[in-house]
Design a protein around this motif. Sequence first.
Motif, PDB file in Angstrom:
ATOM      1  N   VAL A  30       0.841  -1.190   0.000  1.00 31.51           N
ATOM      2  CA  VAL A  30       0.000   0.000   0.000  1.00 31.51           C
ATOM      3  C   VAL A  30       0.880   1.244   0.000  1.00 31.51           C
ATOM      4  CG1 VAL A  30      -1.777   1.273   1.267  1.00 31.51           C
ATOM      5  CG2 VAL A  30      -1.821  -1.230   1.223  1.00 31.51           C
ATOM      6  N   GLN A  31       0.833   2.010  -1.074  1.00 30.35           N
ATOM      7  CA  GLN A  31       1.601   3.242  -1.236  1.00 30.35           C
ATOM      8  C   GLN A  31       3.089   3.033  -0.943  1.00 30.35           C
ATOM      9  OE1 GLN A  31      -1.098   5.717   1.308  1.00 30.35           O
ATOM     10  NE2 GLN A  31      -0.917   7.126  -0.436  1.00 30.35           N
ATOM     11  N   ALA A  32       3.614   1.896  -1.387  1.00 32.21           N
ATOM     12  CA  ALA A  32       5.016   1.561  -1.136  1.00 32.21           C
ATOM     13  C   ALA A  32       5.660   1.054  -2.419  1.00 32.21           C
ATOM     14  CB  ALA A  32       5.115   0.501  -0.040  1.00 32.21           C
TER      15      ALA A  32
ATOM     16  N   HIS B  32       4.026   6.517   0.028  1.00 37.93           N
ATOM     17  CA  HIS B  32       4.324   6.840   1.421  1.00 37.93           C
ATOM     18  C   HIS B  32       5.715   6.374   1.819  1.00 37.93           C
ATOM     19  CE1 HIS B  32       3.829   7.388   5.708  1.00 37.93           C
ATOM     20  NE2 HIS B  32       4.178   6.128   5.904  1.00 37.93           N
ATOM     21  N   ARG B  33       6.172   5.263   1.198  1.00 35.76           N
ATOM     22  CA  ARG B  33       7.427   4.627   1.618  1.00 35.76           C
ATOM     23  C   ARG B  33       8.130   4.030   0.403  1.00 35.76           C
ATOM     24  NH1 ARG B  33       9.705   1.290   5.683  1.00 35.76           N
ATOM     25  NH2 ARG B  33      10.435  -0.663   4.818  1.00 35.76           N
ATOM     26  N   ILE B  34       9.445   4.200   0.346  1.00 30.18           N
ATOM     27  CA  ILE B  34      10.271   3.555  -0.683  1.00 30.18           C
ATOM     28  C   ILE B  34      11.430   2.885   0.025  1.00 30.18           C
ATOM     29  CG2 ILE B  34      11.742   3.903  -2.704  1.00 30.18           C
ATOM     30  CD1 ILE B  34       9.916   6.270  -3.460  1.00 30.18           C
ATOM     31  N   SER B  35      11.665   1.628  -0.319  1.00 29.46           N
ATOM     32  CA  SER B  35      12.732   0.860   0.331  1.00 29.46           C
ATOM     33  C   SER B  35      13.711   0.324  -0.701  1.00 29.46           C
ATOM     34  CB  SER B  35      12.141  -0.295   1.144  1.00 29.46           C
ATOM     35  OG  SER B  35      11.493  -1.216   0.293  1.00 29.46           O
ATOM     36  N   ALA B  36      14.879  -0.078  -0.213  1.00 32.07           N
ATOM     37  CA  ALA B  36      15.904  -0.719  -1.032  1.00 32.07           C
ATOM     38  C   ALA B  36      16.558  -1.818  -0.202  1.00 32.07           C
ATOM     39  CB  ALA B  36      16.956   0.305  -1.475  1.00 32.07           C
ATOM     40  N   ALA B  37      16.709  -2.987  -0.793  1.00 28.63           N
ATOM     41  CA  ALA B  37      17.379  -4.113  -0.139  1.00 28.63           C
ATOM     42  C   ALA B  37      18.726  -4.301  -0.830  1.00 28.63           C
ATOM     43  CB  ALA B  37      16.533  -5.379  -0.246  1.00 28.63           C
ATOM     44  N   ILE B  38      19.806  -4.252  -0.059  1.00 27.00           N
ATOM     45  CA  ILE B  38      21.161  -4.199  -0.616  1.00 27.00           C
ATOM     46  C   ILE B  38      22.020  -5.271   0.034  1.00 27.00           C
ATOM     47  CG2 ILE B  38      23.200  -2.727  -0.880  1.00 27.00           C
ATOM     48  CD1 ILE B  38      21.234  -0.328  -0.529  1.00 27.00           C
TER      49      ILE B  38
ATOM     50  N   LEU C  85      20.572   9.480  -0.405  1.00 23.93           N
ATOM     51  CA  LEU C  85      19.161   9.769  -0.637  1.00 23.93           C
ATOM     52  C   LEU C  85      18.397  10.003   0.667  1.00 23.93           C
ATOM     53  CD1 LEU C  85      18.336   7.145  -3.410  1.00 23.93           C
ATOM     54  CD2 LEU C  85      18.878   9.572  -3.699  1.00 23.93           C
ATOM     55  N   GLY C  86      19.064   9.842   1.791  1.00 24.77           N
ATOM     56  CA  GLY C  86      18.414  10.041   3.080  1.00 24.77           C
ATOM     57  C   GLY C  86      17.682   8.815   3.599  1.00 24.77           C
TER      58      GLY C  86
ATOM     59  N   VAL D  22      13.000   5.262   3.024  1.00 24.01           N
ATOM     60  CA  VAL D  22      12.725   6.678   3.256  1.00 24.01           C
ATOM     61  C   VAL D  22      11.210   6.850   3.148  1.00 24.01           C
ATOM     62  CG1 VAL D  22      13.100   7.342   0.827  1.00 24.01           C
ATOM     63  CG2 VAL D  22      13.342   9.060   2.634  1.00 24.01           C
ATOM     64  N   LEU D  23      10.671   7.703   3.996  1.00 23.91           N
ATOM     65  CA  LEU D  23       9.247   7.996   4.004  1.00 23.91           C
ATOM     66  C   LEU D  23       8.991   9.330   3.311  1.00 23.91           C
ATOM     67  CD1 LEU D  23       8.455   7.011   7.700  1.00 23.91           C
ATOM     68  CD2 LEU D  23       8.354   5.572   5.641  1.00 23.91           C
ATOM     69  N   ALA D  24       7.781   9.508   2.824  1.00 17.26           N
ATOM     70  CA  ALA D  24       7.429  10.719   2.079  1.00 17.26           C
ATOM     71  C   ALA D  24       7.721  11.986   2.878  1.00 17.26           C
ATOM     72  CB  ALA D  24       5.963  10.667   1.662  1.00 17.26           C
ATOM     73  N   ALA D  25       7.364  11.995   4.153  1.00 18.52           N
ATOM     74  CA  ALA D  25       7.588  13.194   4.977  1.00 18.52           C
ATOM     75  C   ALA D  25       9.073  13.491   5.124  1.00 18.52           C
ATOM     76  CB  ALA D  25       6.941  13.017   6.352  1.00 18.52           C
TER      77      ALA D  25
END
Length: 166
Positions: free
Chosen positions: A68-70, A105-111, A125-126, A151-154
């Motif tokens: 959801v919004q991710a 709302h949220r974007i993630s990265a798995a590294i 990217l914060g 990172v979250l939208a806010a």
Amino acid sequence: MDAAFAIVGDEDVTRWLSFDVHDQAATQAMIDGVVERAQAVPRTEYYLVVTLPGDELIGFARLGLDGVQAAKLGYAIRHDQWGHGYATDAARALVDFGFRQLGLHRISAAIGPDNEASIAVVKRLGMQYEGRIRDHVFTNGSWRDSLLYSVLAAEWEASSAVSLRR
């Protein structure tokens, strides 16, 4: 197709990705899948190609909608072009697109834990470190852990506002 193969067919690049090195048939299938999914309604992913002047393809970035919004962020740059900031620029453009245009709302990265260059990208990217996912990816014949960042939208909005004031 040859330019994409120079990226996903290179062991130096794919050692850091979530899939093994591609042969030419697998590269073509990957491209065909990207084009097909780009026409889907609703879309489930967005790709951004990275080019040099003259339209020479040197990489790509992907935002895969997830939940959801991710979304999940990924990127790959041809290894002879590493260290020039292209991954950071492409990832920043997609993250900004995800928040501002898609309303995420949220974007993630798995590294992979050893991928110091990619960890540096997401930190620029914060993105915040969230934890370790054990045996997350099976690639190159073995299981690999992933470090999860997000990172979250806010947070993105706040960091963008600070950047604009400078």
